[in-house]
Design an enzyme around this catalytic site. Structure first.
Site, short mmCIF file in Angstrom:
data_model
loop_
_atom_site.label_atom_id
_atom_site.label_comp_id
_atom_site.label_asym_id
_atom_site.label_seq_id
_atom_site.Cartn_x
_atom_site.Cartn_y
_atom_site.Cartn_z
N HIS A 69 0.88 -1.39 0.09
CA HIS A 69 -0.24 0.04 0.04
C HIS A 69 0.83 1.22 0.03
O HIS A 69 0.75 1.96 -0.74
CB HIS A 69 -1.02 -0.02 1.28
CG HIS A 69 -1.69 -0.89 1.45
ND1 HIS A 69 -2.94 -1.14 0.63
CD2 HIS A 69 -1.75 -1.99 2.36
CE1 HIS A 69 -3.62 -2.39 1.06
NE2 HIS A 69 -2.94 -2.66 2.18
C1 BDR Z 1 -3.33 1.73 4.97
O1 BDR Z 1 -3.72 1.57 6.16
C2 BDR Z 1 -2.70 1.19 7.07
O2 BDR Z 1 -2.91 -0.15 7.69
C3 BDR Z 1 -1.37 0.90 6.27
O3 BDR Z 1 -0.19 1.25 6.72
C4 BDR Z 1 -1.93 1.61 5.07
O4 BDR Z 1 -1.27 3.12 4.97
C5 BDR Z 1 -3.87 0.58 4.12
O5 BDR Z 1 -5.39 0.70 4.29
#
Ligand code: BDR
Ligand code: CA
Length: 337
Positions: A269
């Site tokens: 992500h």
């Molecule tokens: C996002 O949420 C967090 O858990 C991760 O670091 C990322 O930024 C993904 O939905």
């Protein structure tokens, strides 16, 4: 060319990639240092042509003090050439009750339970919002801001300096989803859901903003095989950070296997949002008018995109709608090899 099951890495591609980054990019990273934030930071520290000017932290995956602590320890592990200031920012959302963290996703300490040695560096005295505003005013139009957590720090920075949108070169936001389901609710992604009021202010403020959400990050998977490749081909100097990645990703892989039926892999992500800021052609984008839902019992944190032929609701931002995932993963791995 290196062939492994599911992996195709092309050395020419890496060289092209390195050339594209030769023009220096000065970057601020705003994050809630969990597992994928840590990968994004390590990537930025190793990517050619990138100068990380500051790392500003906020609550999200863990509380803000832990986010700052993780960042300092990670920097001590990665040993950048010069000290990078780390700021402590928002400890809660703009208007909502102090939030729930994500130990089930990122572990109790946010980095999968990995214990990194303490750092001698201390956070700076300015808050995250103050530091963003000061740096943007010192170099108007030059800095790229990448946000990897809640948009609270940026919304607070906007309150301090309403002219901030015109002073940043680009803002790349990991967050949201338009066509995909959410990951914390049926329709909301974690970073937007964690502070919808902040996200709506930021999306409506006129920043040159790219939203890199679940529509593309869920397609961009790092796997156990990639880590094996890094262990074999990583530069000797990078072996400590590769070992950290292997350890911290163990937790992430387990979560994604159990919660999302992803086999031995996890989405990049936060690294993808950072890479898309450096190399825009990794993603296909579409200009959309968006607002963030703030009231709905089941829909708070949803990014509502007005996809009608004559959109009327919201302000225009760029939204990443597709990704060259293989090239993105290759680009990620390449900086450690
Ligand atoms: C996002 O949420 C967090 O858990 C991760 O670091 C990322 O930024 C993904 O939905
Ligand atoms: Ca994050």
């Amino acid at each position: 060319m290196i062939h492994m099951p599911g992996i195709l890495l092309d050395r020419e591609e890496w060289e092209r990639y390195e050339k594209m980054n030769n023009e220096d990019t000065r970057m601020i990273i705003d994050c809630d240092t969990g597992i994928d934030d840590a990968l994004a930071i390590l990537y930025a520290l190793r990517a050619p042509g990138v100068s990380v000017e500051a790392i500003t932290t906020g609550f999200g995956n863990i509380d803000v003090q832990q986010a700052a602590e993780n960042t300092l320890r990670l920097l001590a592990l990665a040993r950048p050439e010069r000290e990078i200031p780390v700021a402590v920012g928002a400890s809660q959302a703009l208007v909502r009750e102090p939030g729930i963290y994500s130990p089930h996703v990122h572990g109790m300490n946010g980095i999968g339970g990995v214990l990194l040695p303490p750092s001698a560096q201390q956070p700076v005295s300015e808050s995250s919002a103050e530091l963003i505003v000061r740096l943007a005013n010192e170099a108007p139009g030059e800095l790229v801001l990448v946000t990897l957590g809640r948009l609270t720090n940026l919304a607070l920075a906007l309150e301090l300096d309403p002219a901030l949108p015109g002073k940043l070169k680009k803002v790349s936001v990991m967050g949201g989803t338009v066509y995909n389901p959410g990951n914390v609710t049926p329709v909301a992604e974690a970073n937007i859901w964690g502070d919808p009021e902040a996200a709506d202010r930021v999306f409506s403020a006129g920043f040159p903003l790219l939203m890199v959400g679940l529509d593309v990050t869920l397609k961009t998977l790092i796997t156990e095989q990639h880590i094996e490749l890094l262990k074999r081909l990583g530069k000797p100097d990078n072996l400590p950070v590769i070992k950290f990645m292997e350890q911290t990703l163990g937790h992430y892989f387990k979560f994604y296997r159990e919660a999302n039926y992803v086999l031995n892999g996890a989405p990049l992500h936060d690294p993808l949002a950072l890479m898309a800021a450096l190399q825009p052609d990794l993603v296909t984008t579409r200009r959309m008018k968006v607002r963030v839902e703030q009231k709905g019992e089941f829909t708070a944190g949803m990014v509502v995109a007005d996809l009608r032929p004559q959109p009327k609701v919201g302000e225009y931002i760029e939204v990443a709608v597709d990704v060259d995932a293989q090239r993105a993963v290759g680009a990620f791995l390449s900086v450690f090899m």
